[in-house]
Design a protein around this motif. Structure first.
Motif, PDB file in Angstrom:
ATOM      1  N   GLN A 118      -9.275  -3.701  -1.370  1.00 44.52           N
ATOM      2  CA  GLN A 118      -8.714  -4.972  -1.741  1.00 44.52           C
ATOM      3  C   GLN A 118     -10.028  -6.081  -1.347  1.00 44.52           C
ATOM      4  O   GLN A 118     -10.062  -6.779  -1.975  1.00 44.52           O
ATOM      5  N   SER A 121     -13.098  -5.680  -3.589  1.00 43.59           N
ATOM      6  CA  SER A 121     -12.587  -6.304  -5.039  1.00 43.59           C
ATOM      7  C   SER A 121     -12.497  -7.905  -4.812  1.00 43.59           C
ATOM      8  O   SER A 121     -13.162  -8.303  -5.865  1.00 43.59           O
ATOM      9  N   GLY A 122     -11.899  -8.333  -3.884  1.00 43.41           N
ATOM     10  CA  GLY A 122     -11.937 -10.134  -3.501  1.00 43.41           C
ATOM     11  C   GLY A 122     -13.556 -10.352  -3.518  1.00 43.41           C
ATOM     12  O   GLY A 122     -13.835 -11.551  -4.280  1.00 43.41           O
ATOM     13  N   LEU A 127     -14.868 -14.448  -3.928  1.00 39.84           N
ATOM     14  CA  LEU A 127     -14.535 -15.017  -3.061  1.00 39.84           C
ATOM     15  C   LEU A 127     -14.867 -15.235  -1.761  1.00 39.84           C
ATOM     16  O   LEU A 127     -15.686 -14.433  -1.080  1.00 39.84           O
ATOM     17  N   GLN A 131     -11.162 -17.664   1.427  1.00 40.87           N
ATOM     18  CA  GLN A 131     -10.279 -17.393   0.185  1.00 40.87           C
ATOM     19  C   GLN A 131      -9.721 -16.027   0.196  1.00 40.87           C
ATOM     20  O   GLN A 131      -8.731 -16.003  -0.095  1.00 40.87           O
ATOM     21  N   HIS A 135      -5.805 -15.565   0.011  1.00 43.65           N
ATOM     22  CA  HIS A 135      -5.249 -15.286  -1.209  1.00 43.65           C
ATOM     23  C   HIS A 135      -4.977 -13.715  -1.331  1.00 43.65           C
ATOM     24  O   HIS A 135      -4.247 -13.303  -2.200  1.00 43.65           O
ATOM     25  N   VAL A 136      -5.824 -12.995  -0.551  1.00 39.35           N
ATOM     26  CA  VAL A 136      -5.434 -11.501  -0.590  1.00 39.35           C
ATOM     27  C   VAL A 136      -5.007 -11.190   0.852  1.00 39.35           C
ATOM     28  O   VAL A 136      -3.708 -10.249   0.644  1.00 39.35           O
ATOM     29  N   PRO A 139      -1.160 -12.665   2.064  1.00 40.51           N
ATOM     30  CA  PRO A 139      -0.205 -12.295   1.365  1.00 40.51           C
ATOM     31  C   PRO A 139       0.380 -10.768   1.423  1.00 40.51           C
ATOM     32  O   PRO A 139       1.559 -10.351   1.735  1.00 40.51           O
ATOM     33  N   GLN A 140      -0.773 -10.040   1.385  1.00 38.65           N
ATOM     34  CA  GLN A 140      -0.341  -8.601   1.558  1.00 38.65           C
ATOM     35  C   GLN A 140       0.092  -8.176   2.672  1.00 38.65           C
ATOM     36  O   GLN A 140       0.657  -7.464   3.209  1.00 38.65           O
ATOM     37  N   GLY A 217       9.664  -9.637  -5.099  1.00 36.93           N
ATOM     38  CA  GLY A 217       8.875 -10.677  -5.583  1.00 36.93           C
ATOM     39  C   GLY A 217       7.534 -10.539  -5.493  1.00 36.93           C
ATOM     40  O   GLY A 217       6.593 -11.016  -6.360  1.00 36.93           O
ATOM     41  N   GLN A 218       7.038  -9.934  -4.727  1.00 40.20           N
ATOM     42  CA  GLN A 218       5.595  -9.848  -4.427  1.00 40.20           C
ATOM     43  C   GLN A 218       4.980  -8.643  -5.116  1.00 40.20           C
ATOM     44  O   GLN A 218       3.791  -8.934  -5.547  1.00 40.20           O
ATOM     45  N   PHE A 219       5.564  -7.773  -5.483  1.00 38.01           N
ATOM     46  CA  PHE A 219       4.902  -6.525  -6.066  1.00 38.01           C
ATOM     47  C   PHE A 219       5.587  -6.133  -7.477  1.00 38.01           C
ATOM     48  O   PHE A 219       5.023  -5.164  -7.863  1.00 38.01           O
ATOM     49  N   GLY A 220       6.614  -6.874  -7.786  1.00 38.42           N
ATOM     50  CA  GLY A 220       6.989  -6.785  -9.094  1.00 38.42           C
ATOM     51  C   GLY A 220       7.894  -5.526  -9.460  1.00 38.42           C
ATOM     52  O   GLY A 220       8.524  -5.277 -10.383  1.00 38.42           O
TER      53      GLY A 220
END
Lengths: 221, 257
Positions: A118, A121-122, A127, A131, A135-136, A139-140, A217-220
């Motif tokens: 991750q 990837s960022g 980023l 950042q 942003h990554v 939150p995770q 909410g975070q992962f759908g």
């Protein structure tokens, strides 16, 4: 054996107050512990020289000494160094000392559980490290830490009973006072147990529901 | 015409082990270069050096004439020009598709939301996934996630795209939908560096095949000549392994007795 219900009823106002004190100590301690833990985690994640070792030392010290002894140290030993503090302040300081260490470990584990891929990837979309963190990683890591974080919140709330030892009028202190004054041991222990169940069990359930909702909410899904 | 990307005497070590040895490779603007070779030969590492995910240890690497192996290189700038797509997609799991696509354009490039979003939507439509704009990665198939990952890179308007075995984790149906997207980019004249084990795709899409083994480039040639007439014994051997499967005898219906 008689069970004095009338006596129990007469103590309820005092216990209601005590529940307030328990929650107050617990919630303040959780909040301050979180602040300590976030700062410590940032120090650990960025491998800040010297501070990193200090945090490591603190975590080991706080987790490997009993809370009661920490409390006595703060309440009885610090005044001899010229620092006079109230029982309530000693309770908050000690609970923060302990809670900060436990929550540091929880958050650190959460950050480390964010897959390295991750981060790559960022970075690959340009980023900056800041950042990436905002942003990554955070939150995770936050979501990954939730179960352990909430378990520790409950743990800290329960540990507040220890501060009865320095005369903070929370639930255990109130219980012990009534027992000492009126010898109503069974009645008071029954009330204490009932309060614990009514207080901590719903809170526990509430937190696990919250945890599921946040993860959804975070992962759908 | 001068090269857009140029590796010269390029070296890279993992500890004592040298993974890239004296790499000389030029890629022109608009060229599609496919890198083939056995596992562990350094193909992926070569791509990762190009956007700074790996640090090089010698030689020279230029992008549009600018030396990248200097201390002054701002990799954040470079990465905006060099898009990278990974084998396992690596979408941000806690963000919806649209949030994934807009993170770079809004936070890194500081673009206007309406403009970036319009581009993202156009690209999503192009890969056939506009209806998934509010979905989360885990709700999507591997092929869909990989197409989104490609779009995420494209949203940064890169000059070059790097594809690191992007179909290796997908089942055959999904491979097709991803390869079609890459083929479309090739037709548009984008500069692509592709590491893959899809031989037929390599043959169809490449302007040039680069064959690597043990950290060296052994052979560089046009796809037709590479596949029909490889110059090195090692490349012949490599290609034989792939033709082996195709040359297996077709099983006639078995007698049940």
């Amino acid at each position: 054996m008689s069970f004095d219900v009338a006596f129990i009823l007469s103590t309820l106002p005092a216990f209601l107050k005590a529940v307030g004190v328990t929650l107050q100590v617990g919630l303040i301690a959780i909040a301050t512990s979180l602040v300590v833990a976030v700062i410590n985690t940032a120090i650990l994640v960025y491998r800040t020289p010297y501070l990193q070792r200090a945090v490591g030392l603190y975590v080991e010290l706080a987790r490997n000494t009993p809370l009661l002894i920490q409390l006595f140290f703060v309440y009885f030993a610090l005044p001899s160094l010229g620092l006079k503090i109230s029982g309530f302040a000693a309770a908050i300081i000690t609970m923060t000392f302990l809670g900060g260490a436990y929550l540091t470990e929880v958050l650190r584990a959460g950050v480390e559980a964010v897959p390295a891929a991750q981060l790559e990837s960022g970075r690959s979309i340009g980023l900056s490290e800041g950042q990436l963190l905002r942003h990554v990683i955070l939150p995770q890591a936050g979501i990954l830490s939730l179960p352990a974080l909430f378990a520790n919140f409950i743990f800290l709330l329960k540990e507040t009973t220890v501060v009865s030892a320095v005369a903070v009028p929370e639930i255990l202190y109130t219980t012990k006072s009534y027992i000492a004054l009126y010898y109503k041991t069974y009645e008071m222990l029954a009330v204490l147990t009932l309060i614990c169940v009514l207080l901590f069990l719903p809170l526990s359930l509430l937190l696990s529901r919250l945890e599921r909702r946040l993860q959804h909410g975070q992962f759908g899904s | 015409m001068s090269a857009l990307i140029e590796f010269k005497g390029f070296n890279k070590f993992f500890g004592e082990h040298q993974v890239l040895k004296d790499i000389d490779l030029q890629v022109r603007s608009g060229e599609v270069v496919v890198i083939l070779g056995p596992s562990g030969c350094g193909k992926s590492t070569l791509l990762r050096c190009l956007n700074g995910l790996e640090v090089a240890h010698g030689g020279s690497l230029t992008l549009a004439g600018k030396e990248l192996l200097s201390k002054a290189t701002d990799w954040r700038q470079v990465r905006q020009q060099v898009g990278m797509v990974f084998q396992s997609y690596h979408l941000f799991g806690h963000m919806s598709v649209m949030e994934n696509l807009l993170l770079g354009p809004l936070k890194v490039q500081k673009r206007e939301r309406f403009e970036a979003q319009a581009q993202a939507e156009a690209l999503l439509a192009r890969v056939g996934l506009l209806d998934k704009r509010d979905a989360y990665p885990r709700q999507l198939s591997g092929g869909q996630q990989q197409r989104i990952a490609i779009v995420r890179s494209l949203c940064m308007n890169p000059q070059v795209m790097l594809f690191d075995e992007v179909t290796a984790a997908l089942d055959p149906e999904m491979v097709k939908e991803v390869l079609q997207v890459i083929q479309g980019l090739a037709r548009d004249g984008m500069t692509l560096l592709i590491v893959t084990h899809e031989m037929a795709f390599a043959r169809a899409v490449a302007d040039r095949i680069v064959f690597m083994e043990a950290g060296r480039i052994l052979e560089q040639s046009a796809p037709e000549s590479f596949f029909t007439n490889p110059q090195t014994a090692r490349a012949q051997q490599f290609l034989e392994k792939f033709s082996f499967v195709e040359s297996l005898p077709k099983t006639p219906h078995k007698e049940l007795s």
